[in-house]
Write a protein that holds these residues in place. Structure first.
Motif, mmCIF file in Angstrom:
data_model
loop_
_atom_site.group_PDB
_atom_site.id
_atom_site.type_symbol
_atom_site.label_atom_id
_atom_site.label_comp_id
_atom_site.label_asym_id
_atom_site.label_seq_id
_atom_site.Cartn_x
_atom_site.Cartn_y
_atom_site.Cartn_z
ATOM 1 N N ILE A 44 40.301 59.700 -0.576
ATOM 2 C CA ILE A 44 40.802 60.976 -0.077
ATOM 3 C C ILE A 44 39.705 61.686 0.704
ATOM 4 N N ASP A 45 39.971 61.967 1.940
ATOM 5 C CA ASP A 45 39.141 62.718 2.889
ATOM 6 C C ASP A 45 37.968 61.925 3.434
ATOM 7 N N ILE A 46 37.083 61.429 2.569
ATOM 8 C CA ILE A 46 35.989 60.564 3.006
ATOM 9 C C ILE A 46 35.583 59.721 1.803
ATOM 10 N N PRO A 47 35.268 58.437 1.988
ATOM 11 C CA PRO A 47 34.888 57.630 0.827
ATOM 12 C C PRO A 47 33.676 58.226 0.114
ATOM 13 N N SER A 48 33.714 58.233 -1.209
ATOM 14 C CA SER A 48 32.638 58.837 -1.992
ATOM 15 C C SER A 48 31.317 58.124 -1.755
ATOM 16 N N GLY A 49 30.274 58.919 -1.513
ATOM 17 C CA GLY A 49 28.948 58.381 -1.257
ATOM 18 C C GLY A 49 28.636 58.201 0.214
ATOM 19 N N TYR A 50 29.646 58.288 1.080
ATOM 20 C CA TYR A 50 29.396 58.164 2.515
ATOM 21 C C TYR A 50 28.744 59.438 3.046
ATOM 22 N N ASP A 51 27.888 59.281 4.056
ATOM 23 C CA ASP A 51 27.369 60.428 4.780
ATOM 24 C C ASP A 51 28.486 60.965 5.671
ATOM 25 N N VAL A 52 28.719 62.263 5.617
ATOM 26 C CA VAL A 52 29.844 62.855 6.336
ATOM 27 C C VAL A 52 29.767 62.574 7.835
ATOM 28 N N GLU A 53 28.573 62.519 8.377
ATOM 29 C CA GLU A 53 28.414 62.334 9.820
ATOM 30 C C GLU A 53 27.953 60.935 10.211
ATOM 31 N N LYS A 54 27.208 60.248 9.326
ATOM 32 C CA LYS A 54 26.663 58.932 9.659
ATOM 33 C C LYS A 54 27.443 57.786 9.036
ATOM 34 N N GLY A 55 28.303 58.096 8.079
ATOM 35 C CA GLY A 55 29.156 57.061 7.510
ATOM 36 C C GLY A 55 28.528 56.309 6.354
ATOM 37 N N ASN A 56 28.773 55.002 6.313
ATOM 38 C CA ASN A 56 28.414 54.160 5.176
ATOM 39 C C ASN A 56 26.956 53.699 5.266
ATOM 40 N N THR A 57 26.047 54.645 5.155
ATOM 41 C CA THR A 57 24.624 54.346 5.331
ATOM 42 C C THR A 57 24.030 53.580 4.158
ATOM 43 N N ASP A 58 24.687 53.582 3.007
ATOM 44 C CA ASP A 58 24.163 52.920 1.817
ATOM 45 C C ASP A 58 24.897 51.623 1.487
ATOM 46 N N ASN A 59 25.689 51.128 2.441
ATOM 47 C CA ASN A 59 26.377 49.848 2.274
ATOM 48 C C ASN A 59 27.226 49.836 1.004
ATOM 49 N N LEU A 60 28.052 50.858 0.870
ATOM 50 C CA LEU A 60 28.932 50.975 -0.285
ATOM 51 C C LEU A 60 30.281 50.331 0.000
ATOM 52 N N PHE A 61 31.234 50.562 -0.871
ATOM 53 C CA PHE A 61 32.573 49.984 -0.758
ATOM 54 C C PHE A 61 33.267 50.447 0.529
ATOM 55 N N VAL A 62 34.238 49.660 0.962
ATOM 56 C CA VAL A 62 35.078 50.024 2.106
ATOM 57 C C VAL A 62 36.522 50.103 1.611
ATOM 58 N N PRO A 63 37.127 51.271 1.655
ATOM 59 C CA PRO A 63 38.499 51.393 1.135
ATOM 60 C C PRO A 63 39.510 50.694 2.029
#
Length: 242
Positions: free
Chosen positions: A170-189
């Motif tokens: 919902i809204d943005i995947p948890s742990g993602y940077d709001v502006e830079k995205g998946n900077t920590d190589n986390l899950f992809v919904p």
């Protein structure tokens, strides 16, 4: 369509709840949770699904509680994992319980065959040093700051990162940077439900992507040059295609 940075997202929320527009937080969460539940129903079409919703302590978690109630009303078997309840949302939790939503205390020993897990843990306001500390510790499932054991959101991030269950964020995947995205190589919904407008960090998202939260006055649409796609009829969601 515009993709919002964190400051723009905060400004729009503040304006919606200002004396000019007079939306309440409860109204916005109700509309956000309803649209999120409708997107899940549209993408995951199995009747009587087993749904797990991971609920955080902030407004994103409030959206998840509303979605839980609606998904149960739609005929699904809904469970929530809510490790840090927010007393301001006690009414939402009580409404979930009145609609037979079950509380799952532990993610380590799941016996239910879930069809989808909904990520309603951290919204767009979760960032900076706090985010970095949580992500650094997610593998252990414990976050220690200044000698205190914090609530177990490391375990929740770990679960999301390793589960094989399709994820809807919902809204943005948890742990993602709001502006830079998946900077920590986390899950992809598999599914993302953006609210108000998508955030910059999901501009390159390749899964099913819906816009929800049909509450933006035309004046704000013009002021912020949002250029959101048109909703069809009484629909509360519209699919975004890249």
């Amino acid at each position: 369509m515009k993709y919002l940075n964190s400051q723009e997202a905060i400004q729009i929320d503040n304006e919606l709840m200002s004396e000019t527009y007079k939306y309440t937080l409860s109204q916005l969460m109700e509309l956000a949770g309803l649209s999120s539940s409708m997107a899940v129903e549209k993408v995951f079409t199995k009747k009587e699904k087993n749904v797990l919703i991971l609920v955080g302590p902030g407004n994103n978690g409030g959206d998840g509680l509303v979605a839980a109630r609606h998904l149960s009303i739609f005929g699904n078997k809904v469970y929530i994992h809510y490790p840090k309840p927010n007393k301001n949302f006690n009414h939402l939790l009580r409404q979930c319980e009145s609609h037979k939503v079950l509380i799952l205390d532990d993610l380590s020993n799941i016996s239910v065959d879930f069809d989808v897990v909904i990520d309603a843990v951290f919204g767009f306001s979760f960032k900076g040093n706090k985010k970095k500390s949580y992500i650094e510790k997610y593998l252990t499932g414990i976050l220690i700051i200044k000698g205190d054991i914090r609530d177990p959101f490391g375990k929740v991030i770990k679960f999301l990162n390793f589960t094989k269950i399709p994820i809807a964020s919902i809204d943005i995947p948890s742990g993602y940077d709001v502006e830079k995205g998946n900077t920590d190589n986390l899950f992809v919904p598999a599914l993302l439900i953006s609210l108000t407008c998508p955030k910059l960090g999901v501009k390159n998202f390749k899964g099913r992507h819906f816009l929800g939260g049909r509450f933006i006055p035309n004046e704000l649409e013009v002021k912020y040059e949002l250029n959101t796609p048109s909703y069809h009829g009484s629909e509360q969601i519209v699919e975004i295609t890249n």
